[in-house]
Design a protein around this motif. Sequence first.
Motif, PDB file in Angstrom:
ATOM      1  N   LYS A  55       0.835  -1.206   0.000  1.00  0.00           N
ATOM      2  CA  LYS A  55       0.000   0.000   0.000  1.00  0.00           C
ATOM      3  C   LYS A  55       0.872   1.260   0.000  1.00  0.00           C
ATOM      4  O   LYS A  55       0.568   2.250  -0.667  1.00  0.00           O
ATOM      5  CB  LYS A  55      -0.900  -0.016   1.234  1.00  0.00           C
ATOM      6  N   SER A  56       1.948   1.219   0.766  1.00  0.00           N
ATOM      7  CA  SER A  56       2.854   2.373   0.829  1.00  0.00           C
ATOM      8  C   SER A  56       4.231   1.855   1.248  1.00  0.00           C
ATOM      9  O   SER A  56       4.337   0.793   1.851  1.00  0.00           O
ATOM     10  CB  SER A  56       2.345   3.389   1.851  1.00  0.00           C
ATOM     11  N   ARG A  57       5.252   2.630   0.934  1.00  0.00           N
ATOM     12  CA  ARG A  57       6.613   2.216   1.288  1.00  0.00           C
ATOM     13  C   ARG A  57       6.891   2.631   2.737  1.00  0.00           C
ATOM     14  O   ARG A  57       6.659   3.778   3.116  1.00  0.00           O
ATOM     15  CB  ARG A  57       7.641   2.858   0.356  1.00  0.00           C
ATOM     16  N   PRO A  58       7.379   1.694   3.546  1.00  0.00           N
ATOM     17  CA  PRO A  58       7.623   2.019   4.957  1.00  0.00           C
ATOM     18  C   PRO A  58       8.808   2.976   5.120  1.00  0.00           C
ATOM     19  O   PRO A  58       9.743   2.949   4.336  1.00  0.00           O
ATOM     20  CB  PRO A  58       7.955   0.662   5.591  1.00  0.00           C
ATOM     21  N   GLU A  59       8.705   3.805   6.137  1.00  0.00           N
ATOM     22  CA  GLU A  59       9.902   4.516   6.621  1.00  0.00           C
ATOM     23  C   GLU A  59      10.242   3.874   7.947  1.00  0.00           C
ATOM     24  O   GLU A  59       9.424   3.844   8.857  1.00  0.00           O
ATOM     25  CB  GLU A  59       9.594   5.995   6.848  1.00  0.00           C
ATOM     26  N   GLY A  60      11.427   3.359   8.058  1.00  0.00           N
ATOM     27  CA  GLY A  60      11.773   2.637   9.274  1.00  0.00           C
ATOM     28  C   GLY A  60      11.114   1.274   9.295  1.00  0.00           C
ATOM     29  O   GLY A  60      10.883   0.663   8.245  1.00  0.00           O
ATOM     30  N   VAL A  61      10.776   0.799  10.498  1.00  0.00           N
ATOM     31  CA  VAL A  61      10.181  -0.529  10.637  1.00  0.00           C
ATOM     32  C   VAL A  61       8.815  -0.543   9.943  1.00  0.00           C
ATOM     33  O   VAL A  61       8.002   0.360  10.158  1.00  0.00           O
ATOM     34  CB  VAL A  61      10.028  -0.891  12.131  1.00  0.00           C
ATOM     35  N   PRO A  62       8.542  -1.553   9.109  1.00  0.00           N
ATOM     36  CA  PRO A  62       7.246  -1.603   8.430  1.00  0.00           C
ATOM     37  C   PRO A  62       6.099  -1.756   9.432  1.00  0.00           C
ATOM     38  O   PRO A  62       6.264  -2.333  10.506  1.00  0.00           O
ATOM     39  CB  PRO A  62       7.350  -2.868   7.561  1.00  0.00           C
ATOM     40  N   GLY A  63       4.939  -1.219   9.086  1.00  0.00           N
ATOM     41  CA  GLY A  63       3.750  -1.364   9.912  1.00  0.00           C
ATOM     42  C   GLY A  63       2.647  -2.043   9.109  1.00  0.00           C
ATOM     43  O   GLY A  63       2.749  -2.184   7.882  1.00  0.00           O
TER      44      GLY A  63
END
Lengths: 339, 339
Positions: A14-22
Motif C-alpha cells: 500500500k505504501s513504502r515504509p519509513e523505518g520498521v514496516p507497519g
Amino acid sequence: MNTTTKTQREFHLKSRPEGVPGKDNFELVEAEMPEPGTNQFLVQNEWLSVDPYMRGRMREGESYAEPFQIGEPMEGGCVGKVIQSNNDEFREGDYVLGNQGWREFWVSDGQGVQRIDPELDGVEIQNHLSVLGLTGMTAYVGLLEIGKLNEGETVFVSAASGAVGSIVCQIAKVKNCRVIGSAGSSMKIEWLKDVAGIDEAFNYHDTNDVSAKLKELCPDGIDVYFDNVGGDHLKGAIDNMNQNGRIVCCGAISGYNDKQPRPGPNNLFKIIGKRLRVEGFIVRDHYDLQEKFVKDMGGWIRAGKIIWEETVTQGLNNTPEAFIKLFNGDKMGKALVKV
Amino acid sequence: MNTTTKTQREFHLKSRPEGVPGKDNFELVEAEMPEPGTNQFLVQNEWLSVDPYMRGRMREGESYAEPFQIGEPMEGGCVGKVIQSNNDEFREGDYVLGNQGWREFWVSDGQGVQRIDPELDGVEIQNHLSVLGLTGMTAYVGLLEIGKLNEGETVFVSAASGAVGSIVCQIAKVKNCRVIGSAGSSMKIEWLKDVAGIDEAFNYHDTNDVSAKLKELCPDGIDVYFDNVGGDHLKGAIDNMNQNGRIVCCGAISGYNDKQPRPGPNNLFKIIGKRLRVEGFIVRDHYDLQEKFVKDMGGWIRAGKIIWEETVTQGLNNTPEAFIKLFNGDKMGKALVKV
C-alpha cells in the motif's frame, strides 16, 4: 475448499515504509480468481514464507530483486497444492513450491515452480520453505561455497538462532568446527547451546562491546564469520578474524529499517593486513548446487544432525504481522504463515 | 667510500607519531660499523625505499608486520653493493636487494636478500625498489591474482599516479581494459591521461561526491576497484560496482594518520546484492608469482608498455622528509632516497 469462489485474497503493497514496516503498509485485497489457461495450472497456497530480504524489495530503487510496486501484489516463497491443471507436468493433487506468496490462489505455466514430494522421510511440506528450501540452501551455499569452511575451523554466526543462522551453526558442527553464535534473548541462547549444540553463544543485548566479547569466546580467533546483521557484529568479527579469514555477507538486518544508512565499521583497514575476503552472495546464483544440497541436507536430517525451528503464524490475514515480527526479535528459526 | 669508518649512520624510531609523522619522530644515530662474520657480507646502501605501509609499523599493536620499536632502527627496502664478503653466493661488487633500509651499512648471511643484475636492459638498479620490485609486484598480484581482471573490463584505481597505482593503471591497459583513475592534483591528472594513457582521470579535490563522479565517468559500472585509499573512494566504488565486481584492498592511506579511526562506508550492504568480493592481500604471501611477474613486467617494459616515475630525495639524512611527503600528496610515482 471452494474452487468456484470468484475472488481470492492477496496482499498488496500500500505504501513504502519509513523505518520498521507497519500493518498499514499492506492492504488485503479481494482480487479476481485467476483461471488457468492453456498449459497452466491453479494452485491453492497452504504455506507462505516471510523473509528479511523482502524489506529491501519494499524500498524504491536499488536492490538485487525488483522492488515491489505500490498497488501490486507482494511476492514470496510459498507451498501449495495444484487444484486444477491443464499442464502435463503439474497434476491435480501435486504439491508445489513457488514464489507467488502473500495470496491464496495463483496460476502458472510451471516456470520457476518445483514439484515437491509430500511424503519425504522426516520432512513436512512446509520444510521446503525452511530447512530444505532456499533458507537451508542459503546456509549451505554461504558457509561451504562462499566461506570455504574447512574441518576444525572456528565459525562465528550472528542472528544464530534465526532461519539461516541456526542451519549455518549446525552445518558447521557437522564439519567438526568450533561454533560461536550471537542472538538477542536468553531463550535463544539456551536453544543454541542445549538444542543446536553449539560451543558458545552470547546475548548481544548483554554487551556493548561485541569485539571484546568475541575475543573472550574465541581466544584463537575466527576463521569464518557468517554475517546476517552487519553493524557492530561485523566490526567485532573483523577485529577477531584470523589471517586469511572469510566473511560471508548474507544479510545486514541491523540496518534494513534505517531511514539513513549507518556508517560502516571503522576497522576495515584490517582487511588488508589480515588478508580477509569479504564476499556477498545471493542463493539464486547457485542453483547448480541444489541437487547436492538436497542430498547432503536430507542425509543430515535423517541422521538427526540438523534440527530446526519454525515460528508459524495462522491465517493469510496475519501475514504482515508475521513479517513485521522478523524485525523485533520475537521469533525462533524460520517464520512461516499457515494460510 | 671509506670502509674503515668505525661508525655508520642509521635512523631509529624516536617516538610514535600521533597523526601525520614529523621529523622529530625519527633520530639519526651514529652506530657501530657492523663487521661481517662467518658466511656474512657487508653491504653499503645506495638506494632506500619509503612506503606508506611503514606508517602502520610506527603504530603500536596490531599490524601485519611487527611494529618498529622505539630506540631501534627503522627497516625498509634497499638496494646496495656488497663491499666485503665471507659468503660464496654474495661477492664483493654484487648488487643486492634487502630490507635493511634507513641506514648506510648492514651485514647479512643472505637470508631474505636477493642479488640483482645491474645491467638489465632498460632498467636501473633503483628500479628494483619500484617497478621491478615489490611495488610493481604489488600492482601485478593485486590486479591479476586478487582482482582476477578479465580483458575488456572497467577498472577504477585510486591514488592512480602513486607508486603502485600508476603500475596498476598500465597493467590494466595492457589487458585492454577501460581505466579510470583518481589523484590529487591537475599535474597528476595530466600525467595519467597524457603519459600513462588511461581513459579518464579526476582530481578528487574537485568533487565532494566521488560516487557521482564515478557514475559520470563509468556509465557501465566498475568491474574491479583497486583501492589504495579507503574512505569516500571505497564508498563511491561500491555504489558503482557491477554485479560480481571485485574490490582489491591494497592500502587505505586516507586513514593511516587518523588518531581515531574513521567510520567506514555506509553502503556495505550493497556487497550482498551486488555479490561483491572485497579482498585484502600482502604481496609477500605471493612470492611464488615472482618469476612470472619479472618475466611479464620485463617484457612490458622493453615493449614500452609500462612507464614509471620516481621521486628521488638526496641523502640519507633526508629519509624522514621523503617518508613524510608520502602523506601530503607531493610526489609522483615511487618515492626513493639516494643515499
